[in-house]
Design a protein around this motif. Structure first.
Motif, mmCIF file in Angstrom:
data_model
loop_
_atom_site.group_PDB
_atom_site.id
_atom_site.type_symbol
_atom_site.label_atom_id
_atom_site.label_comp_id
_atom_site.label_asym_id
_atom_site.label_seq_id
_atom_site.Cartn_x
_atom_site.Cartn_y
_atom_site.Cartn_z
ATOM 1 N N HIS A 5 -31.526 -6.916 -42.496
ATOM 2 C CA HIS A 5 -30.805 -6.097 -41.534
ATOM 3 C C HIS A 5 -29.906 -5.142 -42.308
ATOM 4 C CE1 HIS A 5 -32.030 -8.503 -38.089
ATOM 5 N NE2 HIS A 5 -31.808 -9.565 -38.831
ATOM 6 N N ASP A 6 -29.867 -3.925 -41.859
ATOM 7 C CA ASP A 6 -28.951 -2.968 -42.459
ATOM 8 C C ASP A 6 -27.586 -3.163 -41.818
ATOM 9 O OD1 ASP A 6 -30.881 -1.818 -44.117
ATOM 10 O OD2 ASP A 6 -31.503 -0.423 -42.553
ATOM 11 N N LEU A 7 -26.631 -3.592 -42.612
ATOM 12 C CA LEU A 7 -25.284 -3.802 -42.119
ATOM 13 C C LEU A 7 -24.414 -2.622 -42.503
ATOM 14 C CD1 LEU A 7 -24.772 -7.552 -43.093
ATOM 15 C CD2 LEU A 7 -25.211 -6.615 -40.825
ATOM 16 N N GLY A 13 -17.574 -2.051 -49.887
ATOM 17 C CA GLY A 13 -18.825 -2.808 -49.950
ATOM 18 C C GLY A 13 -18.839 -4.057 -49.097
ATOM 19 N N ASN A 14 -17.782 -4.279 -48.342
ATOM 20 C CA ASN A 14 -17.724 -5.434 -47.446
ATOM 21 C C ASN A 14 -18.287 -5.044 -46.078
ATOM 22 O OD1 ASN A 14 -16.242 -7.011 -49.380
ATOM 23 N ND2 ASN A 14 -14.420 -5.844 -48.811
ATOM 24 N N ILE A 15 -18.695 -6.047 -45.327
ATOM 25 C CA ILE A 15 -19.165 -5.787 -43.971
ATOM 26 C C ILE A 15 -18.022 -5.159 -43.189
ATOM 27 C CG2 ILE A 15 -19.992 -6.836 -41.829
ATOM 28 C CD1 ILE A 15 -21.354 -8.965 -43.558
ATOM 29 N N ASP A 16 -18.296 -4.069 -42.492
ATOM 30 C CA ASP A 16 -17.282 -3.343 -41.737
ATOM 31 C C ASP A 16 -17.015 -4.066 -40.421
ATOM 32 O OD1 ASP A 16 -15.587 -1.540 -40.576
ATOM 33 O OD2 ASP A 16 -16.865 0.211 -40.948
ATOM 34 N N VAL A 17 -16.120 -5.044 -40.482
ATOM 35 C CA VAL A 17 -15.823 -5.890 -39.330
ATOM 36 C C VAL A 17 -15.232 -5.065 -38.194
ATOM 37 C CG1 VAL A 17 -14.473 -7.874 -38.533
ATOM 38 C CG2 VAL A 17 -15.527 -7.915 -40.791
#
Length: 58
Positions: A5-7, A13-17
């Motif tokens: 999955h493209d997050l 570089g962290n998941i954009d919460v």
């Protein structure tokens, strides 16, 4: 097989919460609007007054 999955990532570089929280809130608003409309329509059908003929003999 594993799916990739493209997050969306933040600049570090962290998941954009924050992005995903905003997406969830938007989806929740749409869902709640649809649910409220459905409940309102259901109540209208439940409480719709039925017209009855008045008996002339009374």
């Amino acid at each position: 097989m594993a799916q990739q999955h493209d997050l969306k990532l933040d600049p570090y570089g962290n998941i954009d919460v924050d992005y995903y929280v905003q997406q969830a809130k938007a989806q929740r608003r749409v869902y709640m609007a649809e649910l409220n409309a459905a409940v309102k329509a259901k109540f209208k059908t439940l409480f719709r007054a039925k017209h009855r003929k008045v008996a002339s003999s009374h």
